[in-house]
Design an enzyme around this catalytic site. Sequence first.
Site, mmCIF file in Angstrom:
data_model
loop_
_atom_site.group_PDB
_atom_site.id
_atom_site.type_symbol
_atom_site.label_atom_id
_atom_site.label_comp_id
_atom_site.label_asym_id
_atom_site.label_seq_id
_atom_site.Cartn_x
_atom_site.Cartn_y
_atom_site.Cartn_z
ATOM 1 N N PRO A 83 -2.562 -2.512 14.958
ATOM 2 C CA PRO A 83 -3.689 -1.665 14.525
ATOM 3 C C PRO A 83 -4.290 -0.880 15.678
ATOM 4 O O PRO A 83 -4.594 -1.434 16.739
ATOM 5 C CB PRO A 83 -4.676 -2.677 13.948
ATOM 6 C CG PRO A 83 -3.809 -3.773 13.436
ATOM 7 C CD PRO A 83 -2.687 -3.885 14.439
ATOM 8 N N CYS A 84 -4.468 0.423 15.421
ATOM 9 C CA CYS A 84 -4.871 1.325 16.504
ATOM 10 C C CYS A 84 -6.284 1.847 16.386
ATOM 11 O O CYS A 84 -6.820 2.419 17.333
ATOM 12 C CB CYS A 84 -3.909 2.513 16.562
ATOM 13 S SG CYS A 84 -3.922 3.530 15.062
ATOM 14 N N GLN A 85 -6.930 1.680 15.221
ATOM 15 C CA GLN A 85 -8.223 2.328 15.012
ATOM 16 C C GLN A 85 -9.262 1.935 16.057
ATOM 17 O O GLN A 85 -10.098 2.741 16.456
ATOM 18 C CB GLN A 85 -8.755 1.992 13.610
ATOM 19 C CG GLN A 85 -7.922 2.559 12.483
ATOM 20 C CD GLN A 85 -6.828 1.595 12.043
ATOM 21 O OE1 GLN A 85 -6.420 0.702 12.803
ATOM 22 N NE2 GLN A 85 -6.341 1.767 10.836
ATOM 23 N N PHE A 87 -8.849 1.424 19.095
ATOM 24 C CA PHE A 87 -8.604 2.060 20.394
ATOM 25 C C PHE A 87 -8.639 3.585 20.296
ATOM 26 O O PHE A 87 -8.588 4.270 21.313
ATOM 27 C CB PHE A 87 -7.237 1.646 20.948
ATOM 28 C CG PHE A 87 -7.064 0.160 21.082
ATOM 29 C CD1 PHE A 87 -7.789 -0.559 22.017
ATOM 30 C CD2 PHE A 87 -6.180 -0.530 20.264
ATOM 31 C CE1 PHE A 87 -7.643 -1.934 22.140
ATOM 32 C CE2 PHE A 87 -6.012 -1.901 20.374
ATOM 33 C CZ PHE A 87 -6.752 -2.605 21.318
#
Length: 355
Positions: A83-85, A87
Amino acid sequence: MNHVELFAGIGGFRRAMDLISHDLGFLIQTVAYSEIDKNAITSYNANYNTNGEVAMGNIVEFVKDARAMRALPPYDLLSGGFPCQTFSMMGSQEGFEEERGQMFFRIMDMINARHPRYVLLENVKNLMRHDGGNTIAVIRKELEDAGYIVKMDVFNSNNFGLPQKRNRAIIFARRRNLGNFEFNADLVRDAFAQINKDHCSLNFYDSTIDVLDREVEGKYYLSEKIKPTILSNGSAGFKSKSEIDQAVARPLTASMHKMHRACQDNYYSDLFILSHGVERPSERMTKEELARIPIRKLTPKEAFMLQGFPNNFANNAGRAKVANGAMYKQAGNAVSVNTIYAVLYYLITNRIIRE
């Protein structure tokens, strides 16, 4: 070689590995995958033959069960677009302090349990500078402490046959006992440029015009009411140049179905599409004039294709009752297939990854 895909989404890593297996005769077999989003799982199962594979479900719960991890088939390659949200520049940037930011450590649970030979991870570009570089330093140290040599760089999907400006951090780690190696975006791009497209299973597109259908359902067109908002350059607190008909798409977002302005999402006029990209009305029309011509958003099929998935991917998901809104989210969250293929091609042809 066996592969386990974490945070699988719609299988961007898997798709690239299936294609590279076909093209190079270097068999990479997915034996297990983890995903918690029910719609993504439905799309995944509608597009891949997962018979006999381990559906790991929620990785947070899975890694709590040591017996379950030991029971997985042997594997040498672990992948994950974690999951990137947390960062992302568009998110809160809370990093490891936020629950989704903790998912990297669930990857480490898997790594420390089985120590696969290779680890391939993907995240947003901002990961490289988040928290002044401390976040990526923690990731590197965790992998190095687990016995890996770690290399990373930022890759743009537009360099690999996809007309989308999508910059993503790619991290590749190999067990230290296998020796050192070279890995960066330039090396991968140079190797990709040598690929014979006639013997490659990837889809290559020079422009968005190559994926845009000439005729689509009316529901994809912007209403007369919303067009001025979509086309506007913003308000007093937020100003940005909104443009349509981009030959190279802006990065697809998981929330594109919410209809942001044309400075953030991708919109196309019939004039652009029907002229095969020759006409760009935004270059000669005012915002008011543009608001009077037919303009539409991407279809789910086109969004998937901009990420390197085949043109039947959306149809397969749709037949499995996945709604358009869910498919837009899946496309925005996906790993670009061509980018991962290019990385694998470089690693395999340079014998950095070996059978």
